[in-house]
Design an enzyme around this catalytic site. Structure first.
Site, PDB file in Angstrom:
ATOM      1  N   ASP A 150       0.835  -1.208   0.000  1.00 44.53           N
ATOM      2  CA  ASP A 150       0.000   0.000   0.000  1.00 44.53           C
ATOM      3  C   ASP A 150       0.872   1.262   0.000  1.00 44.53           C
ATOM      4  O   ASP A 150       0.369   2.382  -0.051  1.00 44.53           O
ATOM      5  CB  ASP A 150      -1.004  -0.012   1.163  1.00 44.53           C
ATOM      6  CG  ASP A 150      -0.335  -0.059   2.524  1.00 44.53           C
ATOM      7  OD1 ASP A 150       0.903  -0.153   2.598  1.00 44.53           O
ATOM      8  OD2 ASP A 150      -1.066  -0.010   3.537  1.00 44.53           O
ATOM      9  N   SER A 151       2.195   1.066  -0.004  1.00 43.50           N
ATOM     10  CA  SER A 151       3.114   2.196  -0.212  1.00 43.50           C
ATOM     11  C   SER A 151       2.825   2.859  -1.555  1.00 43.50           C
ATOM     12  O   SER A 151       3.261   3.985  -1.789  1.00 43.50           O
ATOM     13  CB  SER A 151       4.569   1.722  -0.159  1.00 43.50           C
ATOM     14  OG  SER A 151       4.776   0.642  -1.050  1.00 43.50           O
TER      15      SER A 151
ATOM     16  N   GLU B 216      -0.960  -5.306   8.924  1.00 46.41           N
ATOM     17  CA  GLU B 216      -0.067  -4.654   9.879  1.00 46.41           C
ATOM     18  C   GLU B 216      -0.577  -4.813  11.307  1.00 46.41           C
ATOM     19  O   GLU B 216      -1.753  -4.534  11.583  1.00 46.41           O
ATOM     20  CB  GLU B 216       0.030  -3.149   9.564  1.00 46.41           C
ATOM     21  CG  GLU B 216       0.772  -2.849   8.282  1.00 46.41           C
ATOM     22  CD  GLU B 216       0.909  -1.356   8.027  1.00 46.41           C
ATOM     23  OE1 GLU B 216       0.665  -0.535   8.929  1.00 46.41           O
ATOM     24  OE2 GLU B 216       1.284  -1.022   6.888  1.00 46.41           O
TER      25      GLU B 216
ATOM     26  N   LYS C 248      -1.119  -9.356   3.357  1.00 41.85           N
ATOM     27  CA  LYS C 248      -0.302  -8.872   4.484  1.00 41.85           C
ATOM     28  C   LYS C 248      -1.125  -7.882   5.298  1.00 41.85           C
ATOM     29  O   LYS C 248      -1.818  -7.033   4.731  1.00 41.85           O
ATOM     30  CB  LYS C 248       0.981  -8.208   3.981  1.00 41.85           C
ATOM     31  CG  LYS C 248       1.815  -7.568   5.091  1.00 41.85           C
ATOM     32  CD  LYS C 248       3.241  -7.278   4.663  1.00 41.85           C
ATOM     33  CE  LYS C 248       3.435  -6.027   3.876  1.00 41.85           C
ATOM     34  NZ  LYS C 248       3.050  -4.766   4.574  1.00 41.85           N
TER      35      LYS C 248
ATOM     36  N   GLU D 147       9.638  -3.718   9.858  1.00 40.96           N
ATOM     37  CA  GLU D 147       9.940  -2.414   9.237  1.00 40.96           C
ATOM     38  C   GLU D 147      10.574  -1.466  10.250  1.00 40.96           C
ATOM     39  O   GLU D 147      10.005  -1.215  11.324  1.00 40.96           O
ATOM     40  CB  GLU D 147       8.653  -1.794   8.657  1.00 40.96           C
ATOM     41  CG  GLU D 147       8.928  -0.435   8.004  1.00 40.96           C
ATOM     42  CD  GLU D 147       7.810   0.088   7.122  1.00 40.96           C
ATOM     43  OE1 GLU D 147       6.816  -0.624   6.900  1.00 40.96           O
ATOM     44  OE2 GLU D 147       7.944   1.233   6.649  1.00 40.96           O
TER      45      GLU D 147
ATOM     46  N   ASP E  68      -1.045  -6.210   0.116  1.00 44.40           N
ATOM     47  CA  ASP E  68      -1.352  -5.514   1.374  1.00 44.40           C
ATOM     48  C   ASP E  68      -2.853  -5.320   1.520  1.00 44.40           C
ATOM     49  O   ASP E  68      -3.510  -4.849   0.581  1.00 44.40           O
ATOM     50  CB  ASP E  68      -0.701  -4.119   1.367  1.00 44.40           C
ATOM     51  CG  ASP E  68       0.572  -4.061   2.180  1.00 44.40           C
ATOM     52  OD1 ASP E  68       0.769  -4.929   3.051  1.00 44.40           O
ATOM     53  OD2 ASP E  68       1.370  -3.142   1.940  1.00 44.40           O
TER      54      ASP E  68
END
Ligand code: KIV
Length: 275
Positions: free
Chosen positions: A60-61, A130, A128, A194, A99
């Site tokens: 999602d960057s 978070e 993925k 990260e 993501d």
């Protein structure tokens, strides 16, 4: 969770054969071979990096890298799905992970609906998410429903207010280690770390049976991931954790300069480029 148990967790008829194999092969790399991973947001790039990567992440960057959003919190499920469909067309060998964006896994029901949608529409191999303690019950439900999950700990761009590296304070270190163990126990097949301090990366990597994949998390992780645009130097910003392996801005500038000259001097298109 031992590697043996983890293996059996993924031996389910619901998972495609090649997906299962890719995940097991990735887990087996722990302590043996380094895992190579990069982000991709579109087909052409994915088809190049697929030759060299074990894991390709549709991160999602893309919100900040492509759309200049202030944070990844503005990224929608639809954006992730469309970019992932493009990436899927370029990925033949690597494990493809997508993501789950912000606000798409606030509870188990929402997470399951959205994860299934991502898996179905993009044909990716895994998702993925978070977080640790806050989301491990959600992760558990996804895995029970045969959706492979990659964890993400340390700096959490979807929820952290400031972007500072993690693990300096003992309580933070302890929390991230215990989060990693929680995620391992519910069956994630790997964990992204990260921006964590070197000794914490070492500690987590040593204490979980699944591979850790670091970004700004030292060389002691089982693998590394970078945002592709950072690696090729397309992003002009310099980050401590990034090594620019190319200066693609220079290459593009030269190509566009030559194109502009050829157009202005009426050299392009020539006979060969015309019908
Ligand atoms: O969104 C992303 O690109 C990521 C990587 C930085 C791991 O989550």
């Amino acid at each position: 969770m031992s590697l043996k148990n983890l293996g059996s967790l993924w031996i389910t008829p619901a998972l495609g054969k090649s997906m299962k194999k890719k995940i097991l092969d990735l887990i087996k790399k722990k302590n043996k071979k380094k895992i190579v991973s990069l982000t991709a947001y579109s087909k052409n790039i994915a088809s190049i990096i697929d030759n060299y990567c074990d894991v390709i992440l549709v991160g999602d960057s893309l919100g900040s890298v492509l759309y200049n959003y202030k944070s990844t919190r503005e990224v929608s499920l639809e954006m992730m799905i469309e970019h992932s469909k493009s990436v899927r067309k370029g990925v033949k060998n690597s494990l493809m992970v997508v993501d789950m964006p912000h606000n798409t896994y606030r509870n188990s029901r929402e997470a399951l609906i959205n994860a299934k949608k991502i898996m179905l529409k993009t044909k990716c191999d895994a998702v993925k998410l978070e977080g640790g303690k806050k989301i491990y019950q959600i992760v558990k439900i996804l895995i029970k429903n045969k959706i492979p999950v990659m964890g993400h700990l340390g700096l959490l761009p979807q929820s952290d207010k400031t972007f500072k590296f993690k693990g300096k304070i003992k309580s933070e270190k302890d929390r991230i280690l215990s989060d990693a163990k929680l995620l391992e126990n519910v069956g994630v097949f790997s964990i992204v770390l990260e921006c964590v301090e070197t000794s914490l990366a070492k500690l987590v990597t040593k204490n979980v049976s699944v591979p850790t994949i670091g970004i700004g998390a030292s060389k002691y992780c089982d693998g590394q991931i970078l945002v592709f645009d950072d690696l090729i130097g397309l992003n002009p910003t310099n980050f401590r954790f990034v090594k620019k392996f190319a200066n693609i801005r220079k290459v593009i500038s030269k190509a566009v300069l030559n194109y502009s000259k050829d157009v202005r001097e009426n050299k392009f298109p020539n006979k060969k480029n015309s019908y």
